[in-house]
Design an enzyme around this catalytic site. Structure first.
Site, PDB file in Angstrom:
ATOM      1  N   HIS A   1     -16.199  38.576  22.811  1.00  0.00           N
ATOM      2  CA  HIS A   1     -17.228  39.406  23.254  1.00  0.00           C
ATOM      3  C   HIS A   1     -17.131  40.846  22.725  1.00  0.00           C
ATOM      4  CE1 HIS A   1     -18.087  36.230  26.310  1.00  0.00           C
ATOM      5  NE2 HIS A   1     -16.906  36.400  26.751  1.00  0.00           N
TER       6      HIS A   1
HETATM    7  C1  BDR Z   1     -17.354  40.910  29.247  1.00  0.00           C
HETATM    8  O1  BDR Z   1     -16.567  40.706  30.380  1.00  0.00           O
HETATM    9  C2  BDR Z   1     -15.239  41.380  30.263  1.00  0.00           C
HETATM   10  O2  BDR Z   1     -14.414  40.609  30.995  1.00  0.00           O
HETATM   11  C3  BDR Z   1     -14.789  41.391  28.866  1.00  0.00           C
HETATM   12  O3  BDR Z   1     -14.124  42.329  28.439  1.00  0.00           O
HETATM   13  C4  BDR Z   1     -16.285  41.740  28.267  1.00  0.00           C
HETATM   14  O4  BDR Z   1     -16.358  43.006  28.181  1.00  0.00           O
HETATM   15  C5  BDR Z   1     -17.607  39.604  28.806  1.00  0.00           C
HETATM   16  O5  BDR Z   1     -18.611  39.185  29.732  1.00  0.00           O
END
Ligand code: BDR
Ligand code: CA
Length: 321
Positions: free
Chosen positions: A245
């Site tokens: 992500h």
């Molecule tokens: C996002 O949620 C968090 O857990 C991760 O760091 C990322 O920014 C993904 O949905």
């Protein structure tokens, strides 16, 4: 070389935040003016500590770290479920020697962006890896700073993909939907890397091995973080690999040519119990308002993985193996 782009990383480390930061630390294209942790994957005291530890791991204790908001604007805090008890999986980093700055994140944002808005400093790109609480709070307190923001490049939202924390909602949007709606409504240039983008870049076990072999101590730490991430997401998505992500934000900053995007007008649901935090895109101008974001729709996944392998190998070149 062209002048490095001035950026501030607003984040909630978080395994994938850590990887995004470590990639940015060795990128001369980026001039990281500050890091502003926020409550998100973990409570603020932990995301702050993790940010300080990651700066030291990456040899960047020169970057000022300013503590952000302890809580979302309106809702009760929620935290990440896939980052382990500390937010950094099973990875144990030494206690930080570096300390947070005395001034908080909102003062930091107001200072940098305010000077830029007055023409006294560089306009700043905000790289947002977590809930948007700090950014919304700064915009609410000091609306004039909007003029100092070059662009917001953020990880968050789910458009054609389902949510990852609820049926409809991605974690960063769900964790502070009111903040997200304030930021989207601010009329700023925004690039949005939601689950539609991040689910295209699945980090598989063979990639983790590649990282483990690509360099010394830091790449091995990255591989360890990724292995924790991968294991959880394999169970979650029914396939091997976990989505990369937050690192896509750094990747977009360095190689926007690896991404395709489309303009849209984005709204964030702030009321419905079922759909709280859902990002809704008006792709075709049906609501009659101005477009407020470019939503990334396609990613060259192999290009992004190669980019990160190259970034991690720089730590060895710098003698930080
Ligand atoms: C996002 O949620 C968090 O857990 C991760 O760091 C990322 O920014 C993904 O949905
Ligand atoms: Ca994050």
């Amino acid at each position: 070389m062209t002048r490095p782009t001035p950026v501030i990383y607003d984040c909630d480390p978080g395994i994938d935040d850590a990887i995004a930061l470590l990639g940015a630390f060795v990128s001369p294209e980026l001039d990281i003016r500050a890091i502003t942790p926020v409550c998100g994957n973990q409570p603020l005291d932990r995301t702050l500590r993790n940010a300080l530890q990651i700066c030291e791991l990456g040899g960047r204790d020169d970057i000022p770290v300013h503590a952000g908001c302890h809580r979302p604007l309106c809702r009760e805090p929620i935290h990440g479920q896939f980052h382990g008890a500390t937010g950094l999986g099973n990875t144990v980093l030494p206690a930080p020697r570096k300390q947070a700055e005395a001034t908080g994140a909102i003062a930091c944002l107001a200072d940098h962006l305010g000077r830029a808005a007055r023409g006294e400093g560089d306009r700043i790109t905000l790289c947002c890896l977590g809930p948007l609480t700090n950014i919304a709070m700064a915009l609410r307190m000091y609306p004039e700073i909007a003029g100092g923001i070059e662009r917001i490049v953020m990880m968050g939202g789910a458009f054609r993909e389902p949510g990852n924390r609820t049926l409809t909602s991605e974690f960063n949007m769900l964790a502070d939907p009111h903040a997200a709606q304030i930021v989207f409504a601010a009329g700023l240039p925004m690039t949005v890397l939601g689950l539609d983008a991040t689910h295209q870049v699945m980090l598989r076990p063979e990639h983790v091995t590649q990282f483990a072999q690509s360099s010394g101590r830091i790449a091995r730490t990255v591989a360890e973080l990724m292995a924790f991430w991968d294991r959880n997401d394999a169970a979650r998505y029914g396939s091997r690999g976990g989505p990369l992500h937050d690192p896509l934000v750094t990747a977009w900053m360095l190689r926007p040519d690896l991404f395709e995007s489309r303009p849209a007008r984005v709204f964030v649901e702030t009321e419905s119990p079922l759909c709280l935090g859902q990002t809704v895109a008006d792709w075709y101008g049906k609501t009659g308002g101005a477009q407020n974001a470019r939503i990334v729709t396609r990613v060259d996944a192999a290009g992004v993985i190669d980019l990160y392998v190259g970034l991690m190998s720089r730590y060895r070149e710098r003698g930080a193996a």
